[in-house]
Design an enzyme around this catalytic site. Structure first.
Site, PDB file in Angstrom:
ATOM      1  NE  ARG A 140      -4.647   1.407   1.951  1.00 28.56           N
ATOM      2  CZ  ARG A 140      -4.614   1.951   0.740  1.00 28.56           C
ATOM      3  NH1 ARG A 140      -5.597   1.728  -0.105  1.00 28.56           N
ATOM      4  NH2 ARG A 140      -3.595   2.702   0.380  1.00 28.56           N
TER       5      ARG A 140
ATOM      6  CB  CYS B 150      -0.978  -0.011   1.186  1.00 23.28           C
ATOM      7  SG  CYS B 150      -0.221   0.269   2.800  1.00 23.28           S
TER       8      CYS B 150
ATOM      9  CG  ASP C 168      -4.850   5.110   2.943  1.00 23.95           C
ATOM     10  OD1 ASP C 168      -4.843   4.779   4.153  1.00 23.95           O
ATOM     11  OD2 ASP C 168      -3.842   5.539   2.360  1.00 23.95           O
TER      12      ASP C 168
END
Length: 186
Positions: A35, A29, A145
């Site tokens: 994440r 990510c 996100d």
């Protein structure tokens, strides 16, 4: 285009049922503190619970340099803990070109991650680069996100769905590989 795992697992088991080659998965990510780090921890926990630690290795990385060396972001860490997911020691790192050769699957969380991953590696001739939600039957879907949305619970649920789908694919591939190679581990 078939099961992406089918292409990444050439010869996993010996006749004794022990894994000769590990499936190596890199979750990616933007910063490697929310994440991708969560995906690594969730998947590592699931792999351990299924007794597949000898067969599957997971790690995570960032596409940026902003968070290099940092631990998992505290709100993400609390969310994982609230679901009983242990957080292993973690230091954010940036994805490198050699990761393409060192991992069987490189799994991004959103299209921007995929673009940056391709920029780092050049291209994807072996079709190793995928979005995580592909494995949940949602090709093209992204995991928002939580650094920006502040919804760590939603990110956790999406990551969990993707990891569950990925684990099902891996287990299916491992079973097929066992039958082909004559492994007797079940």
């Amino acid at each position: 285009a078939g099961n992406p795992c089918d292409r990444c697992i050439p010869h996993l088991q010996s006749s004794k049922g022990l894994y000769q080659t590990m499936i190596k998965i890199l979750f990616i990510c933007h910063g490697n503190i929310c994440r991708s780090a969560a995906a690594e921890m969730i998947m590592a926990s699931m792999i351990s619970q299924k007794g597949l630690s000898e067969a599957v290795k997971v790690d995570s990385a960032a596409t940026s340099t902003e968070e290099i060396g940092n631990d998992i972001y505290p709100p993400m860490k609390r969310t994982l803990a609230s679901h009983g997911v242990p957080c292993l020691p973690h230091r954010a790192r940036r994805m490198r070109r050699e990761d393409y050769d060192g991992y069987d699957l490189l799994i991004g969380m959103d299209e921007e991650n995929i673009e940056h991953m391709l920029w780092v590696v050049g291209n994807d001739p072996e079709r190793k680069i995928h979005l995580l939600l592909e494995y949940a039957g949602q090709p093209g879907c992204e995991i928002s996100d939580p650094w920006y949305t502040r919804d760590f619970e939603m990110a956790y649920r999406d990551i969990l769905r993707g990891c569950e789908g990925l684990l099902r694919r891996l287990e299916s591939t491992l079973r097929v590989t066992q039958k082909v190679t004559g492994g007797d581990k079940e």
